[in-house]
Write a protein that holds these residues in place. Structure first.
Motif, PDB file in Angstrom:
ATOM      1  N   GLY A   1       0.823  -1.168   0.063  1.00  0.00           N
ATOM      2  CA  GLY A   1       0.027  -0.169  -0.025  1.00  0.00           C
ATOM      3  C   GLY A   1       0.801   1.280   0.227  1.00  0.00           C
ATOM      4  O   GLY A   1       2.114   1.151  -0.002  1.00  0.00           O
ATOM      5  N   GLN A   2       0.193   2.333  -0.027  1.00  0.00           N
ATOM      6  CA  GLN A   2       1.078   3.561  -0.256  1.00  0.00           C
ATOM      7  C   GLN A   2       0.121   4.752   0.848  1.00  0.00           C
ATOM      8  O   GLN A   2      -1.138   4.486   1.025  1.00  0.00           O
ATOM      9  N   LEU A   3       0.843   5.556   1.361  1.00  0.00           N
ATOM     10  CA  LEU A   3       0.078   6.692   2.355  1.00  0.00           C
ATOM     11  C   LEU A   3       0.180   7.945   1.403  1.00  0.00           C
ATOM     12  O   LEU A   3       1.388   8.267   1.212  1.00  0.00           O
ATOM     13  N   ILE A   4      -0.644   8.515   0.998  1.00  0.00           N
ATOM     14  CA  ILE A   4      -0.623   9.845   0.284  1.00  0.00           C
ATOM     15  C   ILE A   4      -1.486  10.939   0.863  1.00  0.00           C
ATOM     16  O   ILE A   4      -2.668  10.878   1.435  1.00  0.00           O
ATOM     17  N   SER A   5      -0.482  12.328   1.064  1.00  0.00           N
ATOM     18  CA  SER A   5      -1.145  13.345   1.254  1.00  0.00           C
ATOM     19  C   SER A   5      -1.722  14.203   0.235  1.00  0.00           C
ATOM     20  O   SER A   5      -1.092  14.357  -0.905  1.00  0.00           O
ATOM     21  N   ALA A   6      -3.002  14.664   0.394  1.00  0.00           N
ATOM     22  CA  ALA A   6      -3.702  15.308  -0.697  1.00  0.00           C
ATOM     23  C   ALA A   6      -3.144  16.812  -0.785  1.00  0.00           C
ATOM     24  O   ALA A   6      -3.504  17.129  -2.007  1.00  0.00           O
ATOM     25  N   THR A   7      -2.673  17.181   0.176  1.00  0.00           N
ATOM     26  CA  THR A   7      -2.096  18.689  -0.227  1.00  0.00           C
ATOM     27  C   THR A   7      -0.350  18.683   0.053  1.00  0.00           C
ATOM     28  O   THR A   7      -0.044  19.926  -0.122  1.00  0.00           O
ATOM     29  N   GLU A   8       0.180  17.571   0.106  1.00  0.00           N
ATOM     30  CA  GLU A   8       1.612  17.651  -0.214  1.00  0.00           C
ATOM     31  C   GLU A   8       2.142  16.620  -1.118  1.00  0.00           C
ATOM     32  O   GLU A   8       1.997  15.351  -0.783  1.00  0.00           O
ATOM     33  N   ASP A   9       2.404  17.107  -2.138  1.00  0.00           N
ATOM     34  CA  ASP A   9       2.731  16.434  -3.591  1.00  0.00           C
ATOM     35  C   ASP A   9       4.061  15.632  -3.436  1.00  0.00           C
ATOM     36  O   ASP A   9       4.856  16.447  -3.891  1.00  0.00           O
ATOM     37  N   VAL A  10       4.045  14.375  -2.801  1.00  0.00           N
ATOM     38  CA  VAL A  10       5.283  13.847  -2.686  1.00  0.00           C
ATOM     39  C   VAL A  10       5.308  12.442  -3.086  1.00  0.00           C
ATOM     40  O   VAL A  10       4.482  11.931  -2.980  1.00  0.00           O
ATOM     41  N   ASP A  11       6.403  12.223  -4.097  1.00  0.00           N
ATOM     42  CA  ASP A  11       6.669  10.702  -4.561  1.00  0.00           C
ATOM     43  C   ASP A  11       7.523  10.039  -3.636  1.00  0.00           C
ATOM     44  O   ASP A  11       8.554  10.081  -3.869  1.00  0.00           O
ATOM     45  N   ALA A  12       6.533   9.112  -2.677  1.00  0.00           N
ATOM     46  CA  ALA A  12       7.549   8.523  -1.732  1.00  0.00           C
ATOM     47  C   ALA A  12       8.171   7.040  -2.378  1.00  0.00           C
ATOM     48  O   ALA A  12       8.844   6.384  -1.652  1.00  0.00           O
TER      49      ALA A  12
END
Length: 528
Positions: free
Chosen positions: A118-129
């Motif tokens: 899975g992935q944890l994604i921030s809607a307001t912090e556009d980061v490619d983890a």
């Protein structure tokens, strides 16, 4: 630097199926971090719309701290691991700080998400983890969140320490038995410091709660019900919320009514004081700035009783016999215990110091329960006759005394007693006519009689009369005595104890051969 687009998350092609995701919203417990759930939800939905995602499950935590993971975020992690949310593998947040502010917890739970694919994604912090730079950026954002949490925590600790130094509880607000006055600052100048002063309307009920627990052996649950029945609610809880057993234990153990504050010892360091591993050893009492309502003797008696009850098995905390807690040894003034004999449970009472300790510090007293009951009933009979005589006005001399309760409360209690009596009469008539099963009648009767006993006890203790020796006062006391005499065989153990505690402080027993084997000790107002 331009924001880095998350790998695989590009502008949505209308012909491509939407990817299912889980939306998680956390509204912080801290005021300055309270970002509304509507704002977070709108931001997540807008970002998902642009990236071809659809939220198939929302998980919302309101007023939840990020300093631990005892939150519903664990439901989202479990859903990713088990693929139970329509196969969703992404958890979308408003910001990474919503996931958590605990370094150790973030590392462990983020690893669980990623190990499940899975992935944890921030809607307001556009980061490619998925890149080293993205993981570093995300790690810095988590570290900033943890730093903010630590900073706010330090500010709270400093605030709490400042309040304790000034004799105030760590958290402000109302306290049972006190009137709380907040700080008053005008044009930057302190006009009135924060203070707690005894409340005449509830201080007496507070003292009675401590006395009933220490002297009468009444447990916290009956005390909480008694306070709620008197309309005395917990001022530290939500408006109109009654006392629970746990909230009453917490407050009475705090020592606040004794002029004390219960604080964590400054010479012992715990990672999180809220999770102190040894609260009994690590916490102690310091003098507070509030005036004490309880005397030192009453507070000491309460503490001693608490320690005694902690060592008792749970079954022993609920009295099974009507005189438990009342009977004292006449020789050493110590407590007594119930013993069985002649094939009967609860045959009698005997001195605990003599019969249950290694060192015989007392010669010992032992009296059968039947003999105690006979003497108590004999005393009640004499008391009833004397109260009837005084009620008729043959020996009453009025003394001015302050009102314990106002006329409105007195009328309410009297009205409630009349209502209970009518209900009892209706139940008796229904049982006599065969319209009510016998077991139902007995259950209803016991409940009504117990409620009536509590109200009558309250009326005796708090009778709104200007003269303690007035006819009304003697009539109120007489009603308790007559109840005990007339309904002794039908009253439940709890009801007997409630009524006996109004009339008697204790019952002394003496060894065989003594001039008097049983001596009831009446309370003030029942002494003739």
């Amino acid at each position: 630097m331009a924001p880095i687009a998350a790998r695989g998350i590009v502008a949505h092609n209308p012909q491509t199926p939407l990817v299912p995701v889980i939306g998680y919203i956390r509204v912080s417990a801290w005021f300055e971090e309270k970002i509304s759930d509507e704002l977070q939800k709108a931001a997540i939905e807008e970002s998902c719309r642009r990236k071809g995602r659809t939220v198939v499950r929302w998980i919302i935590d309101l007023d939840a701290t990020g300093r631990n993971f005892k939150r519903r975020i664990m439901e989202a992690i479990s859903a990713v691991e088990s693929a139970t949310a329509e196969g969703a593998r992404e958890i979308w947040l408003w910001k990474y700080s919503r996931f958590g502010r605990n370094r150790h917890g973030v590392a462990i739970n983020l690893a669980r998400v990623e190990q499940a694919g899975g992935q944890l994604i921030s809607a307001t912090e556009d980061v490619d983890a998925t890149t080293a730079t993205g993981r570093f950026t995300r790690g810095m954002l988590f570290e900033i969140a943890a730093f903010e949490s630590d900073r706010i925590g330090e500010q709270w600790r400093e605030t709490h320490e400042y309040r304790r130094i000034h004799g105030l509880p760590a958290t402000g607000g109302e306290r049972f038995g006190y009137i709380h006055e907040g700080r008053l600052v005008v044009d930057g100048i302190l006009q009135r410091p924060e203070s707690y002063e005894p409340d005449p309307a509830t201080a007496e009920a507070l003292v009675e709660a401590y006395r009933a627990y220490s002297a009468d052996g009444i447990g916290f649950m009956p005390l909480a019900k008694m306070l709620n029945s008197q309309g005395i609610h917990n001022p530290a809880a939500r408006a109109g919320t009654g006392w629970s057993q746990q909230s009453l234990i917490y407050y009475m153990d705090s020592g606040f009514p004794a002029g004390l504050l219960h604080v964590h010892r400054s010479d012992i360091t715990c990672p999180q004081r809220a999770k102190c591993p040894a609260p009994t050893e690590h916490y102690g009492f310091i003098p507070g700035g509030q005036p004490a309502i309880l005397s030192d003797e009453m507070w000491a008696a309460y503490r001693e009783r608490r320690e005694q009850r902690k060592r008792m098995p749970p079954r022993a905390r609920i009295a099974l016999y009507p005189f438990s807690g009342f009977v004292k040894c006449g020789l050493c003034s110590g407590g007594t215990s119930v013993f069985s004999a002649m094939g009967r449970r609860g045959y009698g009472y005997r001195c605990t110091s003599h019969y249950q300790t290694v060192h015989d510090s007392c010669a010992g007293s032992s009296v059968p329960s039947a003999e105690i009951e006979t003497e108590v009933l004999s005393w009640l009979g004499k008391a009833a006759a004397e109260m009837d005589r005084r009620f008729r006005g043959s020996a009453v001399r009025a003394k001015k005394a302050p009102k314990a309760i106002d006329e409105a409360q007195s009328e309410r209690i009297t009205s409630e007693l009349a209502r209970l009596q009518k209900a009892l009469d209706r139940a008796s008539m229904a049982s006599a006519m065969g319209d009510m099963p016998r077991d139902s009648y007995l259950r209803i009767r016991d409940e009504l009689v117990a409620d009536r006993g509590r109200l009558e006890a309250q009326l005796v203790e708090s009778q709104a009369v200007e003269a303690r020796d007035s006819a009304a006062a003697w009539e109120a006391r007489g009603s308790v005595v007559r109840r005990l005499l007339g309904e002794w065989d039908t009253l439940q153990v709890g009801s007997k104890r409630d009524l006996l505690s109004v009339a008697l402080t204790e019952i002394r027993i003496w060894p065989t051969g003594s001039e008097r084997r049983v001596t009831p000790a009446p309370r003030e107002g029942f002494v003739f």
